[in-house]
Design an enzyme around this catalytic site. Sequence first.
Site, PDB file in Angstrom:
ATOM      1  N   ARG A  26      -4.604  -5.216   6.265  1.00 11.64           N
ATOM      2  CA  ARG A  26      -5.085  -4.063   7.051  1.00 11.64           C
ATOM      3  C   ARG A  26      -6.180  -3.324   6.303  1.00 11.64           C
ATOM      4  O   ARG A  26      -7.162  -3.938   5.898  1.00 11.64           O
ATOM      5  CB  ARG A  26      -3.913  -3.147   7.419  1.00 11.64           C
ATOM      6  CG  ARG A  26      -3.090  -3.751   8.550  1.00 11.64           C
ATOM      7  CD  ARG A  26      -2.538  -2.696   9.448  1.00 11.64           C
ATOM      8  NE  ARG A  26      -1.415  -2.005   8.832  1.00 11.64           N
ATOM      9  CZ  ARG A  26      -0.510  -1.357   9.507  1.00 11.64           C
ATOM     10  NH1 ARG A  26      -0.568  -1.302  10.815  1.00 11.64           N
ATOM     11  NH2 ARG A  26       0.470  -0.756   8.911  1.00 11.64           N
TER      12      ARG A  26
ATOM     13  N   ASP B 163       0.799  -1.228   0.000  1.00  9.21           N
ATOM     14  CA  ASP B 163       0.000   0.000   0.000  1.00  9.21           C
ATOM     15  C   ASP B 163       0.831   1.278   0.000  1.00  9.21           C
ATOM     16  O   ASP B 163       0.310   2.361   0.274  1.00  9.21           O
ATOM     17  CB  ASP B 163      -0.943   0.000   1.219  1.00  9.21           C
ATOM     18  CG  ASP B 163      -0.197  -0.121   2.544  1.00  9.21           C
ATOM     19  OD1 ASP B 163       1.020  -0.376   2.520  1.00  9.21           O
ATOM     20  OD2 ASP B 163      -0.833   0.045   3.601  1.00  9.21           O
TER      21      ASP B 163
HETATM   22  P1  ATP Z   1       3.240  -3.191   7.964  1.00  6.54           P
HETATM   23  O1  ATP Z   1       2.731  -2.530   6.709  1.00  6.54           O
HETATM   24  O2  ATP Z   1       3.799  -4.511   7.687  1.00  6.54           O
HETATM   25  O3  ATP Z   1       2.257  -3.188   9.105  1.00  6.54           O
HETATM   26  P2  ATP Z   1       4.479  -0.813   9.052  1.00  6.54           P
HETATM   27  O4  ATP Z   1       5.842  -0.274   8.929  1.00  6.54           O
HETATM   28  O5  ATP Z   1       3.371   0.013   8.439  1.00  6.54           O
HETATM   29  O6  ATP Z   1       4.495  -2.298   8.479  1.00  6.54           O
HETATM   30  P3  ATP Z   1       3.624  -0.019  11.713  1.00  6.54           P
HETATM   31  O7  ATP Z   1       3.326  -0.835  12.911  1.00  6.54           O
HETATM   32  O8  ATP Z   1       2.566   0.873  11.196  1.00  6.54           O
HETATM   33  O9  ATP Z   1       4.135  -1.048  10.598  1.00  6.54           O
HETATM   34  O10 ATP Z   1       4.899   0.908  12.015  1.00  6.54           O
HETATM   35  C1  ATP Z   1       6.098   0.353  12.531  1.00  6.54           C
HETATM   36  C2  ATP Z   1       6.671   1.270  13.568  1.00  6.54           C
HETATM   37  O11 ATP Z   1       6.989   2.529  12.953  1.00  6.54           O
HETATM   38  C3  ATP Z   1       5.742   1.628  14.724  1.00  6.54           C
HETATM   39  O12 ATP Z   1       5.751   0.675  15.736  1.00  6.54           O
HETATM   40  C4  ATP Z   1       6.325   2.946  15.195  1.00  6.54           C
HETATM   41  O13 ATP Z   1       7.437   2.731  16.039  1.00  6.54           O
HETATM   42  C5  ATP Z   1       6.801   3.582  13.896  1.00  6.54           C
HETATM   43  N1  ATP Z   1       5.787   4.530  13.396  1.00  6.54           N
HETATM   44  C6  ATP Z   1       4.579   4.224  12.866  1.00  6.54           C
HETATM   45  N2  ATP Z   1       3.886   5.336  12.551  1.00  6.54           N
HETATM   46  C7  ATP Z   1       4.653   6.382  12.922  1.00  6.54           C
HETATM   47  C8  ATP Z   1       4.502   7.800  12.868  1.00  6.54           C
HETATM   48  N3  ATP Z   1       3.400   8.388  12.371  1.00  6.54           N
HETATM   49  N4  ATP Z   1       5.527   8.560  13.331  1.00  6.54           N
HETATM   50  C9  ATP Z   1       6.638   8.002  13.835  1.00  6.54           C
HETATM   51  N5  ATP Z   1       6.835   6.663  13.916  1.00  6.54           N
HETATM   52  C10 ATP Z   1       5.874   5.851  13.465  1.00  6.54           C
END
Ligand code: ATP
Length: 335
Positions: free
Chosen positions: A187, A145
Amino acid sequence: MRFSPGCWAYLECGGMLLKLGVLTSGGDAPGMNAAIRAVVRRGIFLGHEVFGISHGYDGLLKHRAWPLHLGSVADIIHRGGTILRTARSREFMTPAGQSQAVEALRSMDIAHLVVIGGDGSLRGARQLGRAGLAVAGVPATIDNDIAGTELSIGFDTAVNTVVEAIDRVRDTATSHERVFVIETMGRDSGFLALSAGLAGGAESILIPEVPWDLDAICERLIRGHRRGKVHSIILVAEGAARGFDVAAWVEQLTGFETRVTVLGHLQRGGSPTATDRILGSRLGAAAVDALHDGGGGLVLGLRADSVVGLDIDAVLEDRRPVDRRLYELASVLAI
Ligand code: ATP
């Protein structure tokens, strides 16, 4: 995009060898190891030092970093998961946590960082960039995504895993003449369900991006049944509905025996496909090249089979739309 001359990462970079950090964050995705391997080997090839930070931003806050050598990434290209481990960190999402992370990097003398992960991880990388660090993001998520790139690391493997599951379920669905509802991850996005549903020949695909009509789905099932169809597969993205709810509704409206398979975490695991290994290798190496050239604040992506550097703000402000033509094609072919 060039890195601003005002920040400390730039001052430390000018022509000197770099101390590069690399971390994986968020949900694991097959092909992350190929990306780590590429960062390490390309970095060392260019004369830089590479440090692996374990358990994502959580590990960064705990100073969990160690040097990676050529041999550290041997024998990993074919493995799923991530040798650096991954985590989600609530603490890092706060301004205090982010300041602490910047301090941790400063204390380790790491001014250049490659972040491999999904949308949330890239948001975290942007925060570090705003604090003066040179950061390159590598999109890795089975959700696929991330805007700007046509493909994220892990998606191709996950699609193939779901298709294999559909094929297996189809055998038992045919034998027992049942309806099967298969719930996929994703998601709030439906890329995984849509691609796997098209490739697996699902009768109906429910994704969050397209409104769905339960009556129409049931009518289709009944029409198919009258034509002599002995099984039906409904693919449901977790963001669209719960598989168990859909099965209960379908059974109630049609009277057909309906079973549910929630694929869950098996969609994340497994050896990466060649596509994900190649993508991980290309994006990982390109991230190092960007930092080597003085760049930062960017995300590497794939467009028309070329690796491109994308502005991180533009990537994170956009939402990647599903291809409606694929959705319509899947509907027509499952008539
Ligand atoms: P997936 O798509 O597999 O879920 P992802 O990278 O989107 O992977 P998230 O859990 O959304 O997974 O984000 C991973 C980590 O990045 C979070 O636990 C947090 O520490 C950090 N993070 C997420 N969103 C933010 C944000 N808006 N600002 C700062 N850090 C963030």
